[in-house]
Design a protein around this motif. Sequence first.
Motif, PDB file in Angstrom:
ATOM      1  N   LEU A  88       0.828  -1.212   0.000  1.00 27.63           N
ATOM      2  CA  LEU A  88       0.000   0.000   0.000  1.00 27.63           C
ATOM      3  C   LEU A  88       0.866   1.268   0.000  1.00 27.63           C
ATOM      4  CD1 LEU A  88      -2.807  -0.975   2.538  1.00 27.63           C
ATOM      5  CD2 LEU A  88      -3.046  -0.681   0.068  1.00 27.63           C
ATOM      6  N   LYS A  89       1.944   1.237   0.775  1.00 30.85           N
ATOM      7  CA  LYS A  89       2.827   2.408   0.829  1.00 30.85           C
ATOM      8  C   LYS A  89       3.523   2.616  -0.511  1.00 30.85           C
ATOM      9  CE  LYS A  89       3.473   4.539   4.107  1.00 30.85           C
ATOM     10  NZ  LYS A  89       2.755   5.740   4.616  1.00 30.85           N
ATOM     11  N   GLN A  90       3.945   1.521  -1.154  1.00 30.15           N
ATOM     12  CA  GLN A  90       4.551   1.635  -2.478  1.00 30.15           C
ATOM     13  C   GLN A  90       3.557   2.218  -3.478  1.00 30.15           C
ATOM     14  OE1 GLN A  90       6.848  -2.535  -2.380  1.00 30.15           O
ATOM     15  NE2 GLN A  90       7.166  -1.442  -4.300  1.00 30.15           N
ATOM     16  N   ALA A  91       2.330   1.729  -3.417  1.00 28.46           N
ATOM     17  CA  ALA A  91       1.295   2.210  -4.337  1.00 28.46           C
ATOM     18  C   ALA A  91       1.018   3.696  -4.117  1.00 28.46           C
ATOM     19  CB  ALA A  91       0.021   1.394  -4.174  1.00 28.46           C
ATOM     20  N   GLN A  92       0.997   4.122  -2.851  1.00 26.93           N
ATOM     21  CA  GLN A  92       0.774   5.536  -2.554  1.00 26.93           C
ATOM     22  C   GLN A  92       1.862   6.403  -3.178  1.00 26.93           C
ATOM     23  OE1 GLN A  92       0.542   5.847   1.718  1.00 26.93           O
ATOM     24  NE2 GLN A  92      -1.429   4.774   1.833  1.00 26.93           N
ATOM     25  N   HIS A  93       3.106   5.936  -3.106  1.00 24.24           N
ATOM     26  CA  HIS A  93       4.214   6.703  -3.683  1.00 24.24           C
ATOM     27  C   HIS A  93       4.166   6.681  -5.207  1.00 24.24           C
ATOM     28  CE1 HIS A  93       5.884   6.766   0.378  1.00 24.24           C
ATOM     29  NE2 HIS A  93       6.762   7.648  -0.057  1.00 24.24           N
ATOM     30  N   TYR A  94       3.542   5.686  -5.776  1.00 27.84           N
ATOM     31  CA  TYR A  94       3.384   5.654  -7.225  1.00 27.84           C
ATOM     32  C   TYR A  94       2.254   6.582  -7.666  1.00 27.84           C
ATOM     33  CZ  TYR A  94       2.499   4.028 -11.960  1.00 27.84           C
ATOM     34  OH  TYR A  94       2.313   3.989 -13.324  1.00 27.84           O
ATOM     35  N   LEU A  95       1.146   6.558  -6.946  1.00 25.59           N
ATOM     36  CA  LEU A  95      -0.041   7.319  -7.342  1.00 25.59           C
ATOM     37  C   LEU A  95       0.102   8.813  -7.067  1.00 25.59           C
ATOM     38  CD1 LEU A  95      -2.753   4.815  -6.067  1.00 25.59           C
ATOM     39  CD2 LEU A  95      -2.128   5.268  -8.442  1.00 25.59           C
ATOM     40  N   ASP A  96       0.904   9.174  -6.061  1.00 20.43           N
ATOM     41  CA  ASP A  96       1.138  10.583  -5.779  1.00 20.43           C
ATOM     42  C   ASP A  96       2.224  11.095  -6.724  1.00 20.43           C
ATOM     43  OD1 ASP A  96       0.846  12.944  -3.729  1.00 20.43           O
ATOM     44  OD2 ASP A  96       3.002  12.642  -4.022  1.00 20.43           O
ATOM     45  N   GLU A  97       1.875  12.049  -7.578  1.00 22.29           N
ATOM     46  CA  GLU A  97       2.777  12.509  -8.634  1.00 22.29           C
ATOM     47  C   GLU A  97       4.105  13.028  -8.091  1.00 22.29           C
ATOM     48  OE1 GLU A  97       2.651  15.636 -12.392  1.00 22.29           O
ATOM     49  OE2 GLU A  97       0.788  15.011 -11.420  1.00 22.29           O
ATOM     50  N   GLU A  98       4.050  13.822  -7.027  1.00 20.69           N
ATOM     51  CA  GLU A  98       5.276  14.386  -6.462  1.00 20.69           C
ATOM     52  C   GLU A  98       6.180  13.304  -5.883  1.00 20.69           C
ATOM     53  OE1 GLU A  98       6.594  17.586  -2.992  1.00 20.69           O
ATOM     54  OE2 GLU A  98       4.555  17.650  -3.823  1.00 20.69           O
ATOM     55  N   SER A  99       5.578  12.337  -5.196  1.00 19.09           N
ATOM     56  CA  SER A  99       6.362  11.247  -4.605  1.00 19.09           C
ATOM     57  C   SER A  99       7.007  10.388  -5.681  1.00 19.09           C
ATOM     58  CB  SER A  99       5.462  10.370  -3.723  1.00 19.09           C
ATOM     59  OG  SER A  99       4.920  11.109  -2.661  1.00 19.09           O
ATOM     60  N   ARG A 100       6.253  10.116  -6.749  1.00 17.21           N
ATOM     61  CA  ARG A 100       6.795   9.277  -7.821  1.00 17.21           C
ATOM     62  C   ARG A 100       7.940   9.980  -8.551  1.00 17.21           C
ATOM     63  NH1 ARG A 100       4.116   7.106 -13.512  1.00 17.21           N
ATOM     64  NH2 ARG A 100       6.022   6.027 -14.151  1.00 17.21           N
ATOM     65  N   ILE A 101       7.761  11.253  -8.885  1.00 18.46           N
ATOM     66  CA  ILE A 101       8.799  11.955  -9.638  1.00 18.46           C
ATOM     67  C   ILE A 101      10.069  12.087  -8.813  1.00 18.46           C
ATOM     68  CG2 ILE A 101       8.220  14.331  -8.999  1.00 18.46           C
ATOM     69  CD1 ILE A 101       9.070  13.247 -12.562  1.00 18.46           C
ATOM     70  N   TYR A 102       9.923  12.192  -7.473  1.00 22.32           N
ATOM     71  CA  TYR A 102      11.115  12.250  -6.621  1.00 22.32           C
ATOM     72  C   TYR A 102      11.937  10.967  -6.771  1.00 22.32           C
ATOM     73  CZ  TYR A 102      14.277  12.025  -2.716  1.00 22.32           C
ATOM     74  OH  TYR A 102      15.431  11.883  -1.973  1.00 22.32           O
ATOM     75  N   LEU A 103      11.268   9.827  -6.683  1.00 22.74           N
ATOM     76  CA  LEU A 103      11.987   8.556  -6.790  1.00 22.74           C
ATOM     77  C   LEU A 103      12.556   8.362  -8.187  1.00 22.74           C
ATOM     78  CD1 LEU A 103       9.652   6.229  -4.709  1.00 22.74           C
ATOM     79  CD2 LEU A 103      12.011   6.854  -4.158  1.00 22.74           C
ATOM     80  N   GLU A 145      14.546  20.389 -13.021  1.00 22.53           N
ATOM     81  CA  GLU A 145      13.484  21.256 -13.533  1.00 22.53           C
ATOM     82  C   GLU A 145      12.297  20.499 -14.116  1.00 22.53           C
ATOM     83  OE1 GLU A 145      13.785  24.498 -12.987  1.00 22.53           O
ATOM     84  OE2 GLU A 145      15.768  24.090 -12.098  1.00 22.53           O
ATOM     85  N   VAL A 146      12.462  19.214 -14.423  1.00 25.36           N
ATOM     86  CA  VAL A 146      11.392  18.486 -15.116  1.00 25.36           C
ATOM     87  C   VAL A 146      10.242  18.201 -14.157  1.00 25.36           C
ATOM     88  CG1 VAL A 146      13.019  17.439 -16.730  1.00 25.36           C
ATOM     89  CG2 VAL A 146      12.332  16.175 -14.689  1.00 25.36           C
ATOM     90  N   SER A 147       9.054  18.094 -14.730  1.00 27.14           N
ATOM     91  CA  SER A 147       7.857  17.866 -13.905  1.00 27.14           C
ATOM     92  C   SER A 147       7.083  16.626 -14.315  1.00 27.14           C
ATOM     93  CB  SER A 147       6.932  19.092 -13.981  1.00 27.14           C
ATOM     94  OG  SER A 147       6.584  19.356 -15.335  1.00 27.14           O
ATOM     95  N   SER A 148       7.618  15.872 -15.276  1.00 28.46           N
ATOM     96  CA  SER A 148       6.927  14.655 -15.710  1.00 28.46           C
ATOM     97  C   SER A 148       7.932  13.541 -15.974  1.00 28.46           C
ATOM     98  CB  SER A 148       6.117  14.918 -16.985  1.00 28.46           C
ATOM     99  OG  SER A 148       6.970  15.042 -18.111  1.00 28.46           O
ATOM    100  N   ILE A 149       7.454  12.306 -15.871  1.00 29.05           N
ATOM    101  CA  ILE A 149       8.304  11.147 -16.128  1.00 29.05           C
ATOM    102  C   ILE A 149       8.761  11.150 -17.584  1.00 29.05           C
ATOM    103  CG2 ILE A 149       8.417   8.617 -16.129  1.00 29.05           C
ATOM    104  CD1 ILE A 149       8.237   9.785 -13.345  1.00 29.05           C
ATOM    105  N   LEU A 150       7.883  11.549 -18.493  1.00 28.29           N
ATOM    106  CA  LEU A 150       8.229  11.569 -19.919  1.00 28.29           C
ATOM    107  C   LEU A 150       9.408  12.507 -20.175  1.00 28.29           C
ATOM    108  CD1 LEU A 150       7.690  10.759 -22.824  1.00 28.29           C
ATOM    109  CD2 LEU A 150       5.991  12.600 -22.971  1.00 28.29           C
ATOM    110  N   GLU A 151       9.352  13.714 -19.613  1.00 26.92           N
ATOM    111  CA  GLU A 151      10.464  14.658 -19.774  1.00 26.92           C
ATOM    112  C   GLU A 151      11.751  14.077 -19.183  1.00 26.92           C
ATOM    113  OE1 GLU A 151       9.442  19.109 -19.132  1.00 26.92           O
ATOM    114  OE2 GLU A 151       8.021  17.981 -17.875  1.00 26.92           O
TER     115      GLU A 151
END
Length: 329
Positions: A88-103, A145-151
């Motif tokens: 559940l904690k892993q999923a939360q970090h995936y679904l939260d955009e800021e948490s995912r982009i940090y990782l 500076e990037v804000s998306s996984i694609l960038e």
Amino acid sequence: MRKPLYIFSSGRLERRENTLALETEEGRRVIPVNSVSEIKVFGELDVNKRALEFITKNQIPVHFFNHYGYYIGSFYPREALNSGYIILKQAQHYLDEESRIYLAKSFVVGAVNNMLKNLQYYRRRGKNLKDSIERIEEAVKEISEVSSILELMQIEGEIRKTYYSSFDLIIQLSEFSFDHRTKRPPENPLNALISFGNSLLYTTALSEIYRTHLDPRIGYLHETNQRSFTLNLDIAEVFKPVIVDRVIFSLLNKGQIQLKHFEEEVSFSYLNEKGRAIFVKEYEDKLKTTIKHKNLGKVSYRKLIRVECYKLYKHFMEEGVYTPFLGEW
């Protein structure tokens, strides 16, 4: 101490009382199950249900590679350490955009830092890598500076393109010129070495994840989708330069891998069985190599991959903030 079992020949793997028995054209080999950490299968292998139950009971992942030596899938035993809470904690970090982009950024920063360490190492030994280093150092500034996984993936792709273009200067063997990166299929021997080494590292990372509470199906840089496992791909990004690439440089510069160790098809190159055996030995020796870590003392590269998993676990549990492994040589 448990260690990986590599099976290159075709044959049959069975349970014999409380051991495994591998029967090939070379004969029968008894394998104490408590000596095996994982199994990597390159040959055609028959395995019955009884053997798989025994492998599951002893928590041994089995990774399968195709005729050309490339990873195709795993038998992943029931997770002994799996935790619903950490999933559940892993999923939360995936679904939260800021948490995912940090990782995702962390994995890329770790990978790029270790690429630069390789280039700086060989520059100190007289290789003309100044331009490549400067181009990568300039590109690294864009990551924050990037804000998306694609960038992020686009920047990482350009950096890796520059990095791989430097291989010719490091290796300086005309028969192993790089040209450009090709994966499916690798079009020349150097691409074949990179693909083979990366496949080995993906399975090593997957096996180390299995020894923790983490779920390998939830990745952050690599998209979590129909692909079975992605977290191992994320972790492997950090270690490709320090393990796979250094193994390749060593094997080629010492002349241990030569063109005779490859098979060629139309626009397709792959290691033959002898070449795979040479690469695997060097790869396993590299994983056993110890370095001095500022927090852990002397630690092997294999243990460092497991440590990376523990750091992620602490991050998900909010017991620490994840930072990637950065080479210090």
